[in-house]
Design a protein around this motif. Structure first.
Motif, PDB file in Angstrom:
ATOM      1  N   SER A 212       1.349   1.400 -11.581  1.00 20.14           N
ATOM      2  CA  SER A 212       1.615   1.715 -10.175  1.00 20.14           C
ATOM      3  C   SER A 212       2.750   0.844  -9.663  1.00 20.14           C
ATOM      4  N   PHE A 215       3.569  -1.878  -7.252  1.00 25.08           N
ATOM      5  CA  PHE A 215       2.395  -2.750  -7.160  1.00 25.08           C
ATOM      6  C   PHE A 215       2.142  -3.495  -8.471  1.00 25.08           C
ATOM      7  N   THR A 246       1.129   5.694  -9.118  1.00 22.19           N
ATOM      8  CA  THR A 246       1.292   5.164  -7.758  1.00 22.19           C
ATOM      9  C   THR A 246       0.903   6.178  -6.694  1.00 22.19           C
ATOM     10  N   GLU A 247       1.420   7.403  -6.799  1.00 25.63           N
ATOM     11  CA  GLU A 247       1.178   8.410  -5.769  1.00 25.63           C
ATOM     12  C   GLU A 247      -0.297   8.753  -5.660  1.00 25.63           C
ATOM     13  N   GLN A 249      -2.830   6.877  -6.616  1.00 26.28           N
ATOM     14  CA  GLN A 249      -3.584   5.701  -6.176  1.00 26.28           C
ATOM     15  C   GLN A 249      -3.458   5.489  -4.673  1.00 26.28           C
ATOM     16  N   THR A 250      -2.242   5.591  -4.157  1.00 32.43           N
ATOM     17  CA  THR A 250      -2.033   5.356  -2.722  1.00 32.43           C
ATOM     18  C   THR A 250      -2.633   6.471  -1.870  1.00 32.43           C
ATOM     19  N   SER A 251      -2.797   7.670  -2.462  1.00 34.66           N
ATOM     20  CA  SER A 251      -3.395   8.770  -1.693  1.00 34.66           C
ATOM     21  C   SER A 251      -4.853   8.478  -1.349  1.00 34.66           C
ATOM     22  N   THR A 253      -5.980   5.391  -0.659  1.00 39.13           N
ATOM     23  CA  THR A 253      -6.107   4.203   0.204  1.00 39.13           C
ATOM     24  C   THR A 253      -6.166   4.552   1.686  1.00 39.13           C
ATOM     25  N   CYS A 345      -3.160  -1.635 -12.512  1.00 35.96           N
ATOM     26  CA  CYS A 345      -3.389  -0.923 -11.254  1.00 35.96           C
ATOM     27  C   CYS A 345      -4.846  -0.980 -10.801  1.00 35.96           C
ATOM     28  N   PHE A 349      -6.069  -2.918  -6.578  1.00 35.70           N
ATOM     29  CA  PHE A 349      -6.699  -2.234  -5.454  1.00 35.70           C
ATOM     30  C   PHE A 349      -8.216  -2.404  -5.404  1.00 35.70           C
TER      31      PHE A 349
END
Length: 407
Positions: A212, A215, A246-247, A249-251, A253, A345, A349
């Protein structure tokens, strides 16, 4: 000491009846691939054994490589002499002189007459070889039960093999003899050990790593590549799939469900790994889960996470203590890499209070609220970069042409 050959013994697969010949051929192919770097060495095959004639090659260096071959249970460096009594005694004497014995040592001779035309039977040879050795080396004391030094003498028509060392090798089943699986490889201690133990049971392993950026750093990716490189030392080569995460994972959060983020992430990872498995012809997914070790590895969590795939999920470490896993990691050479301070990753998080008993219905409802989740998963698979690593691979970005654009 200058050895003439190496004796390689096969492991448990020799009990497998009709499959034995296939397994032996697989080991033979692996040994040949290692010997390609040692042009003078030659293979001699016998039932249940392989011999490698060194012809001047470095025995110690070759042993270090051969003992990593799955299916080989032990290796003995051997000195060869003509199958004549006086030559056997002479060579045995020289063999012990090279051992440079300095203290009192318990000892016995174990002779084995493979060539039945040889005039002296095995029991007689024990005495005929042992007596002159005991007279010459006064520090030797006979012990038939559990000697510190056991001189083994194998009498064959083409020559007599003399040795005492039995060096443990990795054992298990030959590489790839039991199918292919996708290993979820993080930068931690557990997953490389899970990969090794799976490989040892004859599973061909392809690694899947999720990153990610920004991050996680380039160093974190290089760390995982180094871990895969260590595993390749046991298989000749290992394929590593690097998945941009990344995309996805951040979706998760921004959903206000922080306690379920790890569960949601792990389910998405399994979905991606399943898609890669279908593409690569793998029939299982391997993880480093150990029951109760972290929140995502409670029985309830593993049940909810595992519902995302129809493939069998292999968890070779599931009942191991952390200390057992660390011991294996140290033994196979991954521990020092795994403890390097570059986070993956999953560790970036981790919420303060991750769910240990997630509700499947709620998790599926959250995933359904992300209308584009399946599209993101498919795009991640399409953007996955794949590298093939060998023990000789250069990991530095400047050497392999890999740079931060990968992220």
């Amino acid at each position: 000491m200058n050895y003439d050959m190496l004796l390689l013994r096969f492991g448990e697969f020799t009990l497998k009846g009709k499959n034995r010949n296939r397994f032996e051929k697989t080991v033979l192919t692996h040994v040949r691939s290692v010997l390609s770097s040692y042009p003078a060495a030659q293979i001699q095959k016998e039932y249940g054994r392989l011999y490698v004639a060194l012809n001047g090659e470095n025995a110690s260096q070759l042993i270090e490589e051969l003992k990593k071959i799955f299916g080989i249970i032990s290796i003995s460096p051997v000195v060869v002499c003509p199958s004549q009594l006086d030559k056997i005694v002479e060579t045995s004497t020289s063999f012990l002189e090279n051992l440079d014995l300095q203290k009192e040592t318990t000892f016995k001779v174990t002779a084995r007459r493979v060539w039945k035309a040889f005039p002296h039977p095995s029991q007689e040879m024990n005495h005929l070889v042992g007596s002159p050795l005991l007279k010459k080396f006064t520090m030797l004391k006979v012990s038939m039960k559990d000697p510190e030094l056991q001189l083994r003498v194998e009498i064959r028509e083409q020559g007599t093999y003399i040795y005492c060392e039995v060096i443990p090798a990795v054992g298990g089943f030959p590489r790839g003899s039991n199918g292919k699986g996708m290993l979820l490889l993080s930068g931690g201690i557990d997953s490389p050990v899970a990969g090794f133990t799976s490989m040892r049971r004859g599973l061909e392993v392809e690694c899947v790593h999720f990153y990610s950026y920004p991050f996680t750093s380039l160093k974190a990716k290089e760390k995982v590549m180094e871990l895969a490189k260590v595993l390749s030392g046991y298989a000749g080569e290992v394929k590593l799939h690097l998945v941009p995460f990344t995309e996805i994972q951040t979706s998760f959060t921004g959903l206000g469900q922080d306690n379920l983020i790890i569960t949601l992430m792990r389910r998405s990872m399994l979905r991606i790994a399943t898609m890669l498995a279908e593409r690569e012809g793998a029939l299982a997914i391997v993880t480093g889960d150990s029951l109760g070790q972290v929140a995502s590895q409670t029985l309830s969590s593993m049940n909810v996470i595992g519902r995302t795939t129809d493939l069998p999920i292999l968890r070779p470490l599931i009942m191991m203590d952390k200390s057992e896993i660390i011991d294996i990691a140290k033994r196979i050479g991954t521990y020092e890499l795994s403890i390097l301070p570059y986070e993956d990753c999953c560790t970036i998080f981790v919420p303060k209070s991750p769910a240990t008993n997630p509700n499947l219905r709620i998790v599926e409802s959250i995933e359904a609220s992300l209308a584009n989740l399946q599209t993101m998963l498919e795009e991640a698979v399409e953007r996955t970069e794949t590298v093939v690593l060998t023990p000789e691979s250069m990991i530095e970005a400047a050497e392999d042409g890999i740079d931060e654009e990968w992220f």
